[in-house]
Design an enzyme around this catalytic site. Structure first.
Site, PDB file in Angstrom:
ATOM      1  N   TYR A  84      16.920  86.188 -32.083  1.00 47.77           N
ATOM      2  CA  TYR A  84      15.632  85.490 -32.080  1.00 47.77           C
ATOM      3  C   TYR A  84      14.855  85.537 -30.774  1.00 47.77           C
ATOM      4  CZ  TYR A  84      16.810  83.592 -36.622  1.00 47.77           C
ATOM      5  OH  TYR A  84      17.108  83.461 -37.948  1.00 47.77           O
ATOM      6  N   LEU A  85      15.534  85.775 -29.696  1.00 44.98           N
ATOM      7  CA  LEU A  85      14.835  85.706 -28.416  1.00 44.98           C
ATOM      8  C   LEU A  85      14.408  87.095 -27.965  1.00 44.98           C
ATOM      9  CD1 LEU A  85      17.192  83.118 -26.703  1.00 44.98           C
ATOM     10  CD2 LEU A  85      15.012  82.715 -27.844  1.00 44.98           C
TER      11      LEU A  85
END
Length: 894
Positions: A853-854
């Site tokens: 997600y990052l």
DNA sequence: AGTAGGACTTGTCAGGATTCCC
DNA sequence: GGGAATCCTGACAAGTCCTACT
């Protein structure tokens, strides 16, 4: 673009309507991890008797039906003890409430009602709660930490964040933009770009968004030290030297390169990187007052968007590779001619032009051990096939699956088919698998006892056998294959209460496997003599190398893909983050649009609006429909009436099992309109009925696509995660040691993990480890005290105290003593930090968000700006996976 | 429009590998 | 050197979402 222009006054009205506070409460229930009916119950320690299954002594298992794992999180020393940190930085500390408190904290939206972001953002929240309670609990650090651990992750962050914003109120700056269109580029620090769930901390520090220009890190871009793409990588070990394609080289039309053409240049002009970065930073400095998104020339933005839109709707035009930075592998005199190569994704959905690989490797055939299990106390002989399945069961005796009737029932059904109707074994009740279990344990022990040389030899042998399967050559580039080993037979270990758990996962044979390979490539030899592949395909529109039907659910597939470090995967990863970044430009309009629809007369519209709000605000998953033969879990669109309880005036209590049967528990204060809508959707429905009965993920995503090209529900999760990281890193990174900066990163990472509800089971040995740490700290404190006394004595000319064993100590001079004191103090501080971090992260899994997600460019750029070695944040495999992000500009913001 | 099939991403955990500490 | 702690990786389950078919 269907986002409608929004009437400002109307918005205000809406806002007034919903001007109530946002409340995030911790639930008082225990661990949020999973919630099976038998969760948390410690299994007794039977031996042979309790269930006639011969289960040996066992440990309590975690609640989601899986074994406890060892402590996996990376411990990074905190710069300060949490108690010394600003409460703003520590959700835990800022919420030192007792376990039993039902409502732990309340956040208030104290935003002026004139704020355009109004009811959507709830960005200025304050603790409504009792100050005295807060004060009194502040001292109860340990208790509060413990209580925190019992809170659902989803609730933790909200609670934690609640204190962070006590009413800073610079919202509404973008109000004038608001009604225009849904895709107005805006200030990067605008709350509209923040996840709703973390907005309230915006602008905690002045100039938060601009601190990138103030660090010394820019003077010495780390990229130069890391090497061009940061991946030293396993690739180098490869015997064949091939050319490594870079993501950028494949996607010259990529949005980010359009947006910042300089970046590509920077990466090409390796040697001049330092100066070029400096120049760029200077330029950025000059523009510090301008939001990044506005610094990009409008045309560039337009180009970026159109490029993405184009990419999302039509195949990318093949473009000749522009750069070829630091090729990892070049085939000398290669048959893989460069000129013949076409970038992946070029042409009609084409992913590759040439593809060569060796197929898959199969697990070895079953070797019977001949150990007899007992039936009604008597040894039973089994055929190798029967024994194999019995052994699969026997090795699981110590797991929580033994407590699951469904598991045993499914196992027995499948085993019985192999035993045959008239076999002596008729009932699992009378089976005792202990002899096989014991045999298995002793085999494990033998393996453990092998000498290092033996282990090494075995490893090398394995590597030798597997080497050729580990690599594929895609368009002339040697790439790692992800999962080239065919899954061995076993018992299906479904998670949660999966209806198929315990079923036999049969052995996969070559005749089950379809191979996908380049037309001109040699077809991999079938490794099992006399057998052949099911099918050979030459489909260059897909990335899989092989697949077979899932033996548990034959309508599903198991694929063999390239590894995460491959160019193909990197490319799609980058596209994912670019899409999420694009959402930043649209989010304001999207929020306006759905807010308007909260009160729509059209029930479908209304449901779409509320669902989108929940996905945006709480980072919920989309929630596809599921079959009856899957675990009963839900996402947003499949939320049931019983999963959401409205508590007046406007609190929603969520409690459901999400992906992997991980429990999501959260109490959230929502817009009054949303609250009313949910109440209405629940009307006249039973507990098991869908709240969003007019909705499914395809309808929702179809709607989202009208708002932004390529937008789907999951993009919000990526967006929320990355923007949270970016914002927190930007606001909270101060000077100090690398270790302190790493703690800031961990902290941001943790908040993202909480937003995404990424949980893990507490390690079995956690409490023992904590006890040991405490003992060591106490011991050191004793030493410190003694040193101080000695120092005082030495200064007075007296000899030091006797040592604990009664002997006299060598007299040290004051300088040496002082040095020892400071060393010991530092050691204690480090241990305290380690302890706090360990406790803090015992139930939070940081890895998942980092991997999925990052946006790695946020991390890489931050590391460059703050002179943090990237290796402190990314391990070897992440460095390889994110090779495409390594040459990002230090000024990069999500 | 609804659905099934298909392809890919996301997620947790077990266990091996490596590092730490005595 | 050996055991414990920690880290890392692979396995594989379980999601999402797209597309083609009816």
């Amino acid at each position: 673009m269907t986002v409608e222009a929004c009437n400002k006054q109307k918005l205000m009205d809406d806002m007034d309507d919903d001007d109530g506070p946002l409340v995030f409460k911790r639930s008082s229930s225990s661990s949020s991890k999973q919630s099976q009916s038998n969760s948390g119950t410690k299994r007794s320690i039977p031996h042979k008797h309790d269930q006639q299954l011969g289960r040996p002594a066992s440990n309590a298992l975690p609640q989601n039906g899986q074994n406890n794992s060892v402590q996996r999180s990376k411990m990074v020393p905190a710069s300060k003890r949490p108690s010394d940190r600003s409460p703003l930085l520590s959700p835990k500390l800022s919420n030192s409430f007792t376990k039993d408190s039902a409502v732990k904290s309340t956040m208030v939206d104290s935003r002026p009602s004139t704020s355009m972001r109004g009811e959507l953002t709830s960005d200025k929240r304050q603790i409504k709660g009792d100050n005295s309670l807060r004060e009194s609990t502040r001292g109860l650090k340990e208790e509060s930490e413990d209580s925190e651990d019992d809170k659902p992750l989803s609730a933790r962050l909200h609670v934690g964040q609640s204190k962070i914003n006590s009413g800073n109120a610079d919202k509404g700056a973008n109000a004038s933009n608001f009604s225009q269109t849904s895709k107005i580029p805006k200030s990067e620090d605008s709350d509209d770009e923040m996840p709703l769930s973390s907005k309230f901390r915006v602008k905690a520090a002045a100039g938060g968004s601009t601190n990138r220009s103030s660090t010394s890190g820019e003077k010495k871009p780390l990229v130069a030290e890391w090497g061009q793409n940061g991946s030293e990588s396993t690739d180098r070990k490869s015997s064949t030297v091939l050319k490594k394609r870079t993501v950028d080289s494949i996607k010259p039309t990529d949005a980010s390169s359009l947006k910042r053409p300089k970046l590509s240049e920077t990466s090409t002009l390796h040697k001049n990187k330092e100066s070029s970065n400096k120049a760029e930073m200077k330029e950025e400095d000059d523009e510090d007052h301008v939001p990044i998104s506005q610094r990009i020339k409008k045309t560039a933005v337009a180009e970026k968007k159109s490029a993405l839109i184009k990419k999302l709707t039509t195949p990318t035009t093949p473009v000749t590779k522009k750069f070829n930075k630091k090729p990892n592998k070049i085939i000398k005199n290669s048959k893989y001619s460069e000129s013949s190569r076409v970038p992946p994704s070029s042409g009609e959905g084409q992913k590759w032009t040439t593809l060569v690989h060796s197929g898959v490797i199969f697990p070895p055939p079953y070797k019977p051990h001949g150990v007899k299990m007992l039936y009604k106390g008597k040894p039973v002989g089994l055929t190798p096939e029967q024994e194999e399945v019995a052994t699969m069961f026997a090795v699981m005796l110590e797991t929580e699956y033994m407590d699951k009737p469904k598991f045993k029932e499914n196992f027995m059904d499948d085993w019985r088919k192999i035993l045959g109707k008239n076999h002596i074994i008729q009932s699992l009740e009378h089976c005792d698998f202990t002899p096989i279990y014991d045999w298995h344990q002793s085999e494990k022990e033998k393996k453990k006892q092998m000498t290092t040389e033996e282990k090494k030899a075995q490893k090398e042998e394995k590597l030798k056998q597997e080497e050729k399967y580990m690599w594929a050559v895609v368009d002339g580039v040697k790439e790692k294959v992800g999962n080239f080993r065919v899954e061995p037979p076993g018992l299906f270990r479904g998670r949660g209460e999966h209806p198929k758990m315990g079923k036999l996962k049969k052995r996969i044979r070559p005749s089950d496997i379809t191979i996908n390979i380049g037309k001109d490539a040699p077809i991999p030899e079938c490794p099992i003599p006399g057998q052949s592949w099911k099918e050979i395909r030459h489909d260059n529109t897909v990335t899989w190398l092989a697949f077979w039907n899932d033996p548990i659910n034959p309508k599903e597939f198991k694929y063999v893909f390239l590894a995460a470090s491959s160019t193909l995967k990197g490319q799609s990863d980058k596209e994912k983050y670019e899409k999420a970044r694009l959402l930043k430009d649209y989010i304001q309009g999207i929020r306006t649009a759905y807010t308007k629809d909260f009160t729509s007369k059209d029930p479908t519209k209304k449901q779409i609006a509320v669902a989108t709000y929940l996905i945006d605000k709480l980072a919920l998953r989309a929630g596809n429909e599921k079959d009856d033969d899957e675990a009963d879990t839900v996402g947003c669109c499949t939320l049931k009436v019983e999963n959401v309880e409205p508590v007046p005036p406007n609190i929603l209590k969520f409690d459901f099992l999400g992906k992997d049967s991980i429990r999501y528990q959260n109490e959230v204060e929502v817009e009054v309109a949303v609250f009313r809508a949910i109440q209405e959707f629940r009307n006249r429905k039973k507990g098991g009925d869908d709240i969003f009965d007019k909705l499914d993920t395809s309808k929702l995503n179809a709607h989202l696509k009208e708002l932004m090209p390529g937008l789907t529900a999951k993009v919000f999760r990526t967006y929320n995660a990355s923007i949270t990281l970016d914002g927190m890193l930007s606001r909270e990174t101060k000077g100090g040691e690398v270790a302190e900066k790493v703690v800031v990163y961990q902290h941001a990472n943790k908040e993202v993990a909480i937003i995404c509800n990424h949980q893990r089971t507490v390690s079995k040995s956690h409490s023992a480890q904590m006890t040991r740490l405490n003992e060591k700290i106490d011991e050191l404190k004793g030493v410190l005290e003694e040193l101080r006394i000695d120092l005082a004595r030495v200064k007075k000319g007296k000899p030091p105290l006797m040592s604990s064993d009664g002997k006299s100590k060598r007299s040290l001079n004051p300088n040496s003593l002082e040095k020892k004191i400071s060393q010991t103090t530092a050691k204690i501080e480090k241990m305290e930090r380690d302890k706090d971090t360990k406790e803090d992260l015992k139930t939070v899994a940081l890895g998942t968000s980092k991997i999925n997600y990052l946006d790695p460019r946020i991390t890489v750029a931050w590391c460059k700006r703050h002179e943090v070695p990237i290796e402190k944040i990314f391990n070897k495999s992440l460095l390889a996976k994110f090779a495409w992000a390594m040459d990002v500009d230090p000024g990069f913001r999500f």
